[in-house]
Design a protein around this motif. Structure first.
Motif, PDB file in Angstrom:
ATOM      1  N   THR A 134       0.830  -1.205   0.000  1.00  0.00           N
ATOM      2  CA  THR A 134       0.000   0.000   0.000  1.00  0.00           C
ATOM      3  C   THR A 134       0.863   1.253   0.000  1.00  0.00           C
ATOM      4  OG1 THR A 134      -1.767  -1.164   1.156  1.00  0.00           O
ATOM      5  CG2 THR A 134      -1.809   1.246   1.251  1.00  0.00           C
ATOM      6  N   ARG A 135       1.857   1.293   0.863  1.00  0.00           N
ATOM      7  CA  ARG A 135       2.732   2.471   0.934  1.00  0.00           C
ATOM      8  C   ARG A 135       3.557   2.627  -0.337  1.00  0.00           C
ATOM      9  NH1 ARG A 135       4.513   1.879   7.277  1.00  0.00           N
ATOM     10  NH2 ARG A 135       2.479   2.459   8.104  1.00  0.00           N
ATOM     11  N   GLN A 163       1.245   4.056  -2.949  1.00  0.00           N
ATOM     12  CA  GLN A 163       1.010   5.485  -2.707  1.00  0.00           C
ATOM     13  C   GLN A 163       2.198   6.321  -3.164  1.00  0.00           C
ATOM     14  OE1 GLN A 163       0.243   5.402   1.497  1.00  0.00           O
ATOM     15  NE2 GLN A 163      -1.966   5.067   1.245  1.00  0.00           N
ATOM     16  N   ARG A 179       2.172   6.347  -6.912  1.00  0.00           N
ATOM     17  CA  ARG A 179       1.089   7.188  -7.397  1.00  0.00           C
ATOM     18  C   ARG A 179       1.504   8.663  -7.369  1.00  0.00           C
ATOM     19  NH1 ARG A 179      -2.823   5.554  -4.061  1.00  0.00           N
ATOM     20  NH2 ARG A 179      -3.262   3.789  -5.409  1.00  0.00           N
TER      21      ARG A 179
END
Length: 128
Positions: free
Chosen positions: A110-111, A114, A117
């Motif tokens: 997830t990190r 992110q 992104r």
């Protein structure tokens, strides 16, 4: 390496105190020859990341940019992103490989996503 070790033993004709001393000398010489062989191979066959990236066959410029962004991530995120997306390992398999919990792998994914992104969004906005 074993053959080289025996050739060295035969050509040097060293005097040894006992058979145990001969055995220890042969083992040590063989180990050193193996270490030299391994280190020489890796020194000759290493490329800087930038040169390696140039050899990869990317279909589009975006693929190349994405790979570059993944490689620029901190190591703990880069490894899980690479294993998950490029090597097709499952979260459970990655957890086993890295000796982490599956929850920790999910957090790192997830990190990492992110970070990717935001990095790719900035690059995309700069292009416009």
């Amino acid at each position: 390496m074993v053959q080289d070790t025996f050739i060295q033993y035969w050509t040097q004709k060293k005097e040894f105190e006992s058979e145990e001393h001969i055995r220890a000398w042969l083992i040590r010489v063989a180990v050193n020859k193996a270490k030299n062989k391994v280190s020489a191979f890796f020194r000759r066959n290493t490329l800087p990341l930038e040169d390696y990236m140039e050899t990869l066959p990317f279909q589009t410029r975006e693929d190349s940019d994405l790979f570059g962004a993944v490689m620029a991530l901190p190591e703990k995120y880069r490894i899980v992103i690479h294993l998950f997306y490029f090597e097709d390992y499952s979260v459970r398999e990655i957890a086993d490989i890295l000796h982490l919990t599956p929850e920790n792998v999910k957090v790192r994914l997830t990190r990492g996503r992110q970070s990717l992104r935001s990095t790719l969004k900035e690059a995309w906005e700069d292009d416009q």
